[in-house]
Design a protein around this motif. Structure first.
Motif, PDB file in Angstrom:
ATOM      1  N   LYS A 184       0.619  -1.277   0.225  1.00  0.00           N
ATOM      2  CA  LYS A 184      -0.012   0.000  -0.047  1.00  0.00           C
ATOM      3  C   LYS A 184       0.902   1.141  -0.034  1.00  0.00           C
ATOM      4  O   LYS A 184       0.313   2.491  -0.217  1.00  0.00           O
ATOM      5  N   ASN A 185       2.152   1.146   0.361  1.00  0.00           N
ATOM      6  CA  ASN A 185       2.833   2.243   0.504  1.00  0.00           C
ATOM      7  C   ASN A 185       4.175   2.283  -0.216  1.00  0.00           C
ATOM      8  O   ASN A 185       5.018   3.062  -0.310  1.00  0.00           O
ATOM      9  N   ALA A 186       4.533   1.183  -1.227  1.00  0.00           N
ATOM     10  CA  ALA A 186       6.159   0.899  -1.581  1.00  0.00           C
ATOM     11  C   ALA A 186       5.993   1.996  -2.730  1.00  0.00           C
ATOM     12  O   ALA A 186       7.347   2.777  -2.703  1.00  0.00           O
ATOM     13  N   CYS A 187       5.222   2.281  -3.506  1.00  0.00           N
ATOM     14  CA  CYS A 187       5.339   3.331  -4.560  1.00  0.00           C
ATOM     15  C   CYS A 187       4.556   4.476  -4.472  1.00  0.00           C
ATOM     16  O   CYS A 187       3.222   4.627  -4.514  1.00  0.00           O
ATOM     17  N   PRO A 188       5.283   5.625  -4.001  1.00  0.00           N
ATOM     18  CA  PRO A 188       4.734   6.877  -4.036  1.00  0.00           C
ATOM     19  C   PRO A 188       3.834   7.229  -5.045  1.00  0.00           C
ATOM     20  O   PRO A 188       2.588   7.917  -4.695  1.00  0.00           O
ATOM     21  N   ALA A 189       4.392   7.221  -6.296  1.00  0.00           N
ATOM     22  CA  ALA A 189       3.806   7.623  -7.418  1.00  0.00           C
ATOM     23  C   ALA A 189       2.401   7.004  -7.653  1.00  0.00           C
ATOM     24  O   ALA A 189       1.476   7.365  -8.045  1.00  0.00           O
ATOM     25  N   CYS A 190       2.412   5.557  -7.199  1.00  0.00           N
ATOM     26  CA  CYS A 190       0.931   4.802  -7.402  1.00  0.00           C
ATOM     27  C   CYS A 190       0.188   4.832  -6.334  1.00  0.00           C
ATOM     28  O   CYS A 190      -1.231   5.081  -6.455  1.00  0.00           O
ATOM     29  N   CYS A 191       0.678   5.191  -5.129  1.00  0.00           N
ATOM     30  CA  CYS A 191      -0.060   4.965  -3.831  1.00  0.00           C
ATOM     31  C   CYS A 191      -0.570   6.043  -3.202  1.00  0.00           C
ATOM     32  O   CYS A 191      -1.693   6.179  -2.569  1.00  0.00           O
ATOM     33  N   TYR A 192       0.173   7.256  -3.531  1.00  0.00           N
ATOM     34  CA  TYR A 192      -0.188   8.441  -2.653  1.00  0.00           C
ATOM     35  C   TYR A 192      -1.296   9.122  -3.571  1.00  0.00           C
ATOM     36  O   TYR A 192      -0.877   9.368  -5.078  1.00  0.00           O
ATOM     37  N   GLU A 193      -2.304   9.951  -3.195  1.00  0.00           N
ATOM     38  CA  GLU A 193      -3.100  10.694  -3.903  1.00  0.00           C
ATOM     39  C   GLU A 193      -3.110  12.021  -3.558  1.00  0.00           C
ATOM     40  O   GLU A 193      -3.103  12.377  -2.204  1.00  0.00           O
ATOM     41  N   LEU A 194      -3.042  13.040  -4.380  1.00  0.00           N
ATOM     42  CA  LEU A 194      -3.134  14.563  -3.986  1.00  0.00           C
ATOM     43  C   LEU A 194      -4.467  15.201  -3.580  1.00  0.00           C
ATOM     44  O   LEU A 194      -5.374  14.506  -3.935  1.00  0.00           O
ATOM     45  N   GLU A 195      -4.410  16.185  -2.687  1.00  0.00           N
ATOM     46  CA  GLU A 195      -5.647  16.849  -2.544  1.00  0.00           C
ATOM     47  C   GLU A 195      -6.147  17.400  -3.810  1.00  0.00           C
ATOM     48  O   GLU A 195      -5.306  17.951  -4.613  1.00  0.00           O
ATOM     49  N   ASP A 196      -7.636  17.142  -4.236  1.00  0.00           N
ATOM     50  CA  ASP A 196      -8.023  17.864  -5.198  1.00  0.00           C
ATOM     51  C   ASP A 196      -7.349  17.155  -6.676  1.00  0.00           C
ATOM     52  O   ASP A 196      -7.761  17.671  -7.635  1.00  0.00           O
TER      53      ASP A 196
END
Length: 542
Positions: A184-196
């Protein structure tokens, strides 16, 4: 009588004959090491990170000398301090060494030496324990003996176990030890979502594929290996989880018929999938569109032919016939499964799809070299309802996709799917190209050590991917800008010269799809016209 006497004596000392089987001895050693692991981990952290190390409490009756191997000092012995409450190996770790056995070590290898071997292996995965042991013998100017390799291998196992114990403590302290936390956290580009962040048409892209380079030889004549330890990590899906999907798809009869007795010998029959488990293309034979079904079946037949050629080489000599792996679009490893005495069965990708449906969100796309057929297998399985509810889909990889027929490419090739961007989804080809260097040293390992070395390799792979992720994203962004700025101008110029619009291009694509879709079928008016001409010829009418 003399021979029996000489075998029971060595340098004037009498030894008791150990009547235990090798399996029992390995199991006992593992249990003894396990009981020391917490104390040894504490001692390792003190040795490595304490800046003011006070001398350990000791008693002359419990202090001891031991033979040592230290690449940095080339010392042959060390004086170890301890008291009656400290186990020998805990005292050794306090002093910067690790013994070759849990209770009564006769040889100690320095932690710095073990760390050097570990570091070398991170960047040269094909470096074997034997090669490093011979290097140590060369520096010590002593003849190489197999016992040195065994001692180094055993000590390295425990050194890696200590490192995993330390990582586990750190993860627990940071709250990173939850289920599937790494994925769930390995790849920041895939896993993290920015606000809006705007909603994307495809929320996540990931890939699966099998690799048969990392095979492992089975025990001779089917004998069980003495080391029955099972290594598990958050990279490996358990065999029990995978086997839940073993009966989702049944093999078609012709698949086994195509591999006859003339292809393999009697001894090789055990190495062929005769358990009626299907492969990823065996599911979902019923299609609403018979034309599309026929075209997809041609893709499946080509894949099966290739798989059968490889299957004929899977003699009964192999226990693990390779690995089946998955990764995100940026190259971070998600899950790994061992292919046990089988080729690429449907249960391996289905198990990974099940984990993805559990861990990932909606609207993801899975790249697979036979993704066009595998989606039918998913829909026909117990995963089908959830897969469709989440609006997920599959596709083929860009390079492999060009071997599929044109209709399949128009539906499943990344270039034909809106939202795919520049992704080719050939990530695992690059992964396997690098991980194949493990094959030379894992082929004859036991199952436990093979898994350990594969796990170490992929952890380092992910570290390097994380280190280079910013550069990768930046390069992709620059490439996209270049395409927009340069190619867009050329396309607009050509459209203007041809007096076309972008809508016309979409229409042309749809026309091309329909053209190839109907290729080989006769229109009703053409049938009547041909019949009319044939009738005129039969009547002699010009």
């Amino acid at each position: 009588m003399f021979l029996a006497y000489s075998f029971t004596r060595w340098y004037g000392k009498r030894y008791r004959k150990d009547g235990r089987t090798w399996k029992r001895r390995v199991r006992a050693a593992d249990e003894n090491w396990s009981s020391l692991m917490d104390a040894m981990t504490d001692a390792y952290l003190v040795w490595k990170h304490s800046t003011t190390q006070s001398p350990p409490s000791s008693h002359p009756d419990y202090n001891f000398y031991i033979s040592t191997i230290d690449l940095y000092t080339l010392e042959t012995t060390a004086h170890i301090l301890r008291d009656q409450n400290t186990e020998p190996n805990v005292a050794l770790v306090h002093a910067g060494y690790l013994g070759n056995s849990p209770l009564n070590p006769s040889l100690a290898i320095s932690l710095q030496t073990l760390n050097l071997f570990y570091t070398l292996r991170l960047f040269k995965a094909s470096l074997s324990v034997e090669a490093f042991a011979k290097t140590l013998c060369h520096l010590y100017k002593t003849p190489y003996r197999r016992g040195y390799r065994s001692a180094l291998s055993d000590a390295f196992d425990i050194y890696l176990a200590i490192l995993r114990k330390v990582d586990g403590r750190v993860s627990q302290e940071l709250g990173h030890d939850g289920p599937d936390y790494r994925v769930k956290n390995a790849c920041p580009a895939c896993c993290y979502e920015l606000e809006d962040e705007p909603q994307l048409e495809i929320q996540r892209m990931w890939v699966v594929d099998g690799n048969n380079s990392l095979k492992r030889i089975k025990g001779i004549s089917g004998r069980e290996i003495a080391d029955t330890r099972v290594f598990s990590s958050d990279y490996y899906l358990s065999q029990e989880f995978v086997d839940q999907y073993a009966n989702e798809v049944k093999a078609r009869a012709q698949d086994h018929d195509d591999i006859g007795a003339e292809d393999v010998g009697d001894d090789d029959q055990d190495g062929i999938d005769v358990n009626n488990e299907g492969d990823p293309t065996d599911g979902g034979e019923d299609e609403v569109d018979p034309v599309l079904a026929k075209l997809l079946n041609t893709c499946a037949e080509k894949w099966k032919a290739s798989a059968r050629d490889e299957l004929k080489k899977m003699w009964a000599v192999f226990k693990e016939c390779g690995i089946f792996a998955s990764a995100c679009r940026h190259g971070f490893i998600l899950w790994i499964v061992d292919m046990i005495e089988s080729g690429e069965l449907a249960k391996y990708p289905l198990a990974m799809v099940a984990k993805a449906l559990e861990v990932f969100g909606d609207q993801w796309i899975l790249g697979y070299d036979i993704g066009c057929c595998f989606i039918r297998t998913i829909v026909a399985s117990s995963l089908g309802p959830k897969f469709q509810e989440k609006k997920c889909r599959t596709c083929v990889n860009a390079f492999h996709g060009y071997t599929h027929n044109i209709i399949c490419q128009q539906h499943n090739h990344p270039l034909s799917i809106p939202g795919m961007g520049l992704e080719d989804l050939e990530t695992l080809e690059r992964v396997f190209s690098s991980s194949n260097q493990l094959a030379s040293i894992t082929r004859y390992m036991n199952a436990y050590r093979r898994r350990v070395f594969i796990d170490v390799y992929f952890r380092q792979w992910d570290r390097e991917k994380y280190q280079n992720l910013a550069r990768t994203i930046h390069n992709n962004y620059v490439q996209a800008l270049d395409i927009i700025e340069d190619d867009d101008e050329a396309v607009q110029t050509m459209l203007k010269e041809l007096q076309l619009t972008e809508k016309d291009l979409e229409t042309y694509f749809e026309d091309e799809v329909n053209h190839f879709r109907d290729l080989g079928t006769e229109l009703e008016e053409d049938v009547h016209a041909v019949a009319y001409v044939a009738l005129k010829d039969s009547l002699g009418v010009s």
